[in-house]
Design a protein around this motif. Sequence first.
Motif, PDB file in Angstrom:
ATOM      1  N   VAL A 231      25.346 -31.599 -51.783  1.00  0.00           N
ATOM      2  CA  VAL A 231      25.907 -32.679 -50.975  1.00  0.00           C
ATOM      3  C   VAL A 231      24.881 -33.316 -50.042  1.00  0.00           C
ATOM      4  N   THR A 232      23.847 -32.580 -49.636  1.00  0.00           N
ATOM      5  CA  THR A 232      22.904 -33.106 -48.645  1.00  0.00           C
ATOM      6  C   THR A 232      22.181 -34.372 -49.105  1.00  0.00           C
ATOM      7  N   PRO A 233      21.556 -34.400 -50.305  1.00  0.00           N
ATOM      8  CA  PRO A 233      20.892 -35.645 -50.709  1.00  0.00           C
ATOM      9  C   PRO A 233      21.860 -36.801 -50.918  1.00  0.00           C
ATOM     10  N   LEU A 234      23.086 -36.506 -51.325  1.00  0.00           N
ATOM     11  CA  LEU A 234      24.078 -37.575 -51.459  1.00  0.00           C
ATOM     12  C   LEU A 234      24.370 -38.183 -50.098  1.00  0.00           C
ATOM     13  N   TYR A 235      24.568 -37.327 -49.111  1.00  0.00           N
ATOM     14  CA  TYR A 235      24.839 -37.802 -47.743  1.00  0.00           C
ATOM     15  C   TYR A 235      23.675 -38.639 -47.212  1.00  0.00           C
ATOM     16  N   LEU A 236      22.455 -38.157 -47.427  1.00  0.00           N
ATOM     17  CA  LEU A 236      21.277 -38.854 -46.918  1.00  0.00           C
ATOM     18  C   LEU A 236      21.010 -40.176 -47.641  1.00  0.00           C
ATOM     19  N   SER A 237      21.681 -40.392 -48.764  1.00  0.00           N
ATOM     20  CA  SER A 237      21.553 -41.690 -49.430  1.00  0.00           C
ATOM     21  C   SER A 237      22.421 -42.751 -48.757  1.00  0.00           C
ATOM     22  N   PHE A 238      23.298 -42.323 -47.840  1.00  0.00           N
ATOM     23  CA  PHE A 238      24.174 -43.252 -47.123  1.00  0.00           C
ATOM     24  C   PHE A 238      23.827 -43.395 -45.646  1.00  0.00           C
ATOM     25  N   THR A 239      23.249 -42.358 -45.047  1.00  0.00           N
ATOM     26  CA  THR A 239      23.105 -42.338 -43.594  1.00  0.00           C
ATOM     27  C   THR A 239      22.031 -41.335 -43.184  1.00  0.00           C
ATOM     28  N   PRO A 240      21.539 -41.408 -41.931  1.00  0.00           N
ATOM     29  CA  PRO A 240      20.513 -40.449 -41.475  1.00  0.00           C
ATOM     30  C   PRO A 240      21.017 -39.015 -41.440  1.00  0.00           C
ATOM     31  N   ALA A 241      20.145 -38.132 -41.017  1.00  0.00           N
ATOM     32  CA  ALA A 241      20.431 -36.703 -41.044  1.00  0.00           C
ATOM     33  C   ALA A 241      21.695 -36.329 -40.295  1.00  0.00           C
ATOM     34  N   SER A 242      22.331 -35.250 -40.775  1.00  0.00           N
ATOM     35  CA  SER A 242      23.566 -34.742 -40.184  1.00  0.00           C
ATOM     36  C   SER A 242      23.326 -34.296 -38.746  1.00  0.00           C
ATOM     37  N   GLU A 243      24.336 -34.520 -37.897  1.00  0.00           N
ATOM     38  CA  GLU A 243      24.262 -34.108 -36.505  1.00  0.00           C
ATOM     39  C   GLU A 243      25.202 -32.943 -36.196  1.00  0.00           C
ATOM     40  N   LEU A 244      25.988 -32.513 -37.192  1.00  0.00           N
ATOM     41  CA  LEU A 244      26.960 -31.454 -36.939  1.00  0.00           C
ATOM     42  C   LEU A 244      26.292 -30.087 -37.008  1.00  0.00           C
ATOM     43  N   ASP A 245      26.786 -29.170 -36.199  1.00  0.00           N
ATOM     44  CA  ASP A 245      26.245 -27.815 -36.127  1.00  0.00           C
ATOM     45  C   ASP A 245      26.219 -27.168 -37.513  1.00  0.00           C
ATOM     46  N   PRO A 246      25.071 -26.550 -37.915  1.00  0.00           N
ATOM     47  CA  PRO A 246      24.975 -25.910 -39.237  1.00  0.00           C
ATOM     48  C   PRO A 246      26.057 -24.857 -39.475  1.00  0.00           C
ATOM     49  N   GLU A 247      26.433 -24.125 -38.447  1.00  0.00           N
ATOM     50  CA  GLU A 247      27.468 -23.108 -38.612  1.00  0.00           C
ATOM     51  C   GLU A 247      28.810 -23.740 -38.959  1.00  0.00           C
ATOM     52  N   VAL A 248      29.105 -24.877 -38.320  1.00  0.00           N
ATOM     53  CA  VAL A 248      30.341 -25.600 -38.627  1.00  0.00           C
ATOM     54  C   VAL A 248      30.288 -26.150 -40.045  1.00  0.00           C
ATOM     55  N   THR A 249      29.106 -26.603 -40.456  1.00  0.00           N
ATOM     56  CA  THR A 249      28.932 -27.108 -41.820  1.00  0.00           C
ATOM     57  C   THR A 249      29.341 -26.048 -42.838  1.00  0.00           C
ATOM     58  N   GLU A 250      28.910 -24.820 -42.631  1.00  0.00           N
ATOM     59  CA  GLU A 250      29.253 -23.742 -43.555  1.00  0.00           C
ATOM     60  C   GLU A 250      30.754 -23.452 -43.530  1.00  0.00           C
ATOM     61  N   GLU A 251      31.376 -23.485 -42.358  1.00  0.00           N
ATOM     62  CA  GLU A 251      32.812 -23.229 -42.256  1.00  0.00           C
ATOM     63  C   GLU A 251      33.604 -24.284 -43.025  1.00  0.00           C
ATOM     64  N   VAL A 252      33.170 -25.538 -42.916  1.00  0.00           N
ATOM     65  CA  VAL A 252      33.856 -26.622 -43.626  1.00  0.00           C
ATOM     66  C   VAL A 252      33.682 -26.462 -45.135  1.00  0.00           C
ATOM     67  N   LEU A 253      32.477 -26.121 -45.580  1.00  0.00           N
ATOM     68  CA  LEU A 253      32.237 -25.960 -47.012  1.00  0.00           C
ATOM     69  C   LEU A 253      33.000 -24.778 -47.588  1.00  0.00           C
ATOM     70  N   VAL A 254      33.170 -23.715 -46.814  1.00  0.00           N
ATOM     71  CA  VAL A 254      33.981 -22.584 -47.270  1.00  0.00           C
ATOM     72  C   VAL A 254      35.414 -23.046 -47.505  1.00  0.00           C
ATOM     73  N   ALA A 255      35.949 -23.867 -46.602  1.00  0.00           N
ATOM     74  CA  ALA A 255      37.305 -24.392 -46.767  1.00  0.00           C
ATOM     75  C   ALA A 255      37.395 -25.299 -47.994  1.00  0.00           C
ATOM     76  N   VAL A 256      36.396 -26.141 -48.186  1.00  0.00           N
ATOM     77  CA  VAL A 256      36.366 -27.042 -49.341  1.00  0.00           C
ATOM     78  C   VAL A 256      36.332 -26.247 -50.646  1.00  0.00           C
ATOM     79  N   LEU A 257      35.448 -25.260 -50.719  1.00  0.00           N
ATOM     80  CA  LEU A 257      35.308 -24.457 -51.931  1.00  0.00           C
ATOM     81  C   LEU A 257      36.530 -23.582 -52.174  1.00  0.00           C
ATOM     82  N   GLY A 258      37.278 -23.294 -51.117  1.00  0.00           N
ATOM     83  CA  GLY A 258      38.494 -22.502 -51.265  1.00  0.00           C
ATOM     84  C   GLY A 258      39.567 -23.182 -52.094  1.00  0.00           C
TER      85      GLY A 258
END
Length: 244
Positions: free
Chosen positions: A125-152
């Motif tokens: 997902v990271t290169p896809l996101y960076l093709s639309f906008t600058p680098a993510s500003e959300l906490d890396p730990e929160v990023t993992e929590e969100v992805l766990v929910a998505v993959l669930g």
Amino acid sequence: MSAAQETRQWPDEVSVDNARTTLLQLLARAGVPAGDARQLIGLVEAGVLALAHAEIEGAGRTVPGDKGEEYRSGWLDGAEACLEDLGAVAERTLAGISGPEGDHGRAGGHPRARRMEVERAKVAVTPLYLSFTPASELDPEVTEEVLVAVLGTMSPRQRALYAGRLTEFADLHRGRLERLFAAYGPASTTTMHGRYSLLHSVTSIAVLERLLACPLALREEWDAAELPPAWLDGLTTAWGGDPA
């Protein structure tokens, strides 16, 4: 045996097993659990077979020589049988690491996403996101929590194929995503601290894909992970307010 087969220098079974074992040992030294390492290697192996199948299937069938219709028919039947065998090997290899096709996990829900599955999703997902906008500003730990929910919301088989699905989603909705990030993303005047926070995160594309594919399952996983409801509601509102 043909002359080509006699001069062919391809890896034999022992050499392949040696390379696999070496890679497992190197990954173990880097701290990658053995199960995750085997899954990753198995996915690459299954992918190589699947891509070979797609290449052969897409190529035109050219029968060597001109030996009559009976020979041509037999040659094409044999080629088709070999292609089916190759596909079966690819399927068995993939099933060995993710379960058979159509297996959507245990009754009552999918197994929790493993570390390697989260890392694969992040890499996708990271290169896809960076093709639309600058680098993510959300906490890396929160990023993992969100992805766990998505993959669930997915079976292990679906997770194994998720990178391709994300790419298809981003390509299909590129114009809409560009407008969304321009209005609410890191390069906009919209503050990160609010209901549109997820648009400041690489996870936003993954969440949007799931919102379209399985909104109820995503909501269940979101609530179970105790993630802020406003984030999901804000993303839903922003997406729904933009014309397709």
